[in-house]
Design a protein around this motif. Structure first.
Motif, PDB file in Angstrom:
ATOM      1  N   GLN A 125       0.313   4.045  -2.772  1.00  0.00           N
ATOM      2  CA  GLN A 125      -0.051   5.412  -2.384  1.00  0.00           C
ATOM      3  C   GLN A 125       0.942   6.428  -2.932  1.00  0.00           C
ATOM      4  O   GLN A 125       0.552   7.522  -3.360  1.00  0.00           O
ATOM      5  CB  GLN A 125      -0.144   5.499  -0.855  1.00  0.00           C
ATOM      6  CG  GLN A 125      -1.338   4.765  -0.282  1.00  0.00           C
ATOM      7  CD  GLN A 125      -1.228   4.503   1.208  1.00  0.00           C
ATOM      8  OE1 GLN A 125      -0.230   4.831   1.850  1.00  0.00           O
ATOM      9  NE2 GLN A 125      -2.266   3.904   1.780  1.00  0.00           N
ATOM     10  N   ASN A 140       0.811  -1.222   0.000  1.00  0.00           N
ATOM     11  CA  ASN A 140       0.000   0.000   0.000  1.00  0.00           C
ATOM     12  C   ASN A 140       0.845   1.274   0.000  1.00  0.00           C
ATOM     13  O   ASN A 140       0.500   2.260  -0.652  1.00  0.00           O
ATOM     14  CB  ASN A 140      -0.948   0.010   1.199  1.00  0.00           C
ATOM     15  CG  ASN A 140      -2.146  -0.892   0.977  1.00  0.00           C
ATOM     16  OD1 ASN A 140      -2.200  -1.649   0.001  1.00  0.00           O
ATOM     17  ND2 ASN A 140      -3.113  -0.841   1.870  1.00  0.00           N
ATOM     18  N   CYS A 169      -6.039   2.080  -3.545  1.00  0.00           N
ATOM     19  CA  CYS A 169      -5.079   3.185  -3.523  1.00  0.00           C
ATOM     20  C   CYS A 169      -5.099   4.044  -4.790  1.00  0.00           C
ATOM     21  O   CYS A 169      -4.280   4.961  -4.918  1.00  0.00           O
ATOM     22  CB  CYS A 169      -3.671   2.647  -3.286  1.00  0.00           C
ATOM     23  SG  CYS A 169      -3.440   1.876  -1.666  1.00  0.00           S
TER      24      CYS A 169
END
Length: 235
Positions: free
Chosen positions: A177, A173, A213
């Protein structure tokens, strides 16, 4: 499970992730990573409803094009592209995901200009700074966008990344991101041939997290076709 059943299951998972993120599921495209799958299998995936097919190898792309394997869907090139094979890819695919060096960027531009076309491309980012992977570092991106803005025959549609192999859900993640933020930052640029409509990230192991994301395109191979047998030599 059949390819059709797999695609339906993946579509349901994509929709669930998109809704969880407050996004429209229609914003996210499913690209079938068709490496080491023959023309008949590719046609089956297209019939099952994938949005596009992504090839990793120039030889396979050329062979399947000759067999009309991609009829009914876009074909993309998603693997590492050598500069000496650019002529076999430019103008043959809708999108090249893997522009990973200035030299390759210039070669694609030159070939597209020679053909009198505009080739859509993505810039590959080595988001995990892994020595084993190609791609631009995040810090290089501004200068590469500037260079791309002066080249004919190309249109930068966005970014692509292959983050480190993850062992658990959520492991990647932080990379996803960061990619999303890089994609957003591009929208502040005012180049005629650069935009940020495509963020290609997420594969079989982590596509749900990628969608959460901000991914707009996931590249799925194993979850559609099953595990590849690398012991078998394919043409």
């Amino acid at each position: 499970m059949s390819i059709t059943e797999n695609v339906l299951r993946i579509r349901a998972e994509m929709e669930k992730a998109a809704i969880t993120a407050g996004r429209d599921p229609k914003e996210i495209r499913l690209c079938a990573a068709t490496k080491m799958n023959n023309a008949a299998t590719v046609r089956e995936a297209i019939a099952a409803g994938v949005d596009c097919c992504g090839e990793n190898r120039v030889q396979e792309l050329t062979q399947k094009l000759s067999e009309n394997a991609y009829e009914g869907a876009e074909v993309h090139f998603i693997g590492h592209l050598q500069t000496n094979k650019v002529r076999q890819v430019v103008g043959k695919v809708s999108l090249i995901h893997s522009i990973d060096s200035l030299r390759l960027l210039e070669a694609v531009s030159k070939e597209a200009a020679r053909q009198g076309i505009t080739q859509d491309i993505l810039l590959e980012i080595n988001i995990g700074n892994e020595d084993s992977k190609s791609g631009f570092s995040p810090e290089e991106l501004p200068s590469i966008l500037e260079a791309a803005s002066h080249l004919p025959g190309i249109f930068v549609r966005g970014l692509m990344a292959i983050p480190p192999i993850c062992q658990n859900s959520g492991d990647n993640n932080k990379f996803f991101q960061k990619m999303y933020q890089l994609s957003v930052d591009i929208t502040t640029k005012k180049y005629d041939n650069v935009c940020s409509t495509v963020l290609s990230m997420g594969m079989s192991a982590d596509y749900r997290d990628a969608i959460l994301c901000g991914s707009t395109m996931v590249r799925i191979g194993t979850d559609i076709f099953g595990a590849r047998n690398y012991a078998v030599t394919k043409p």
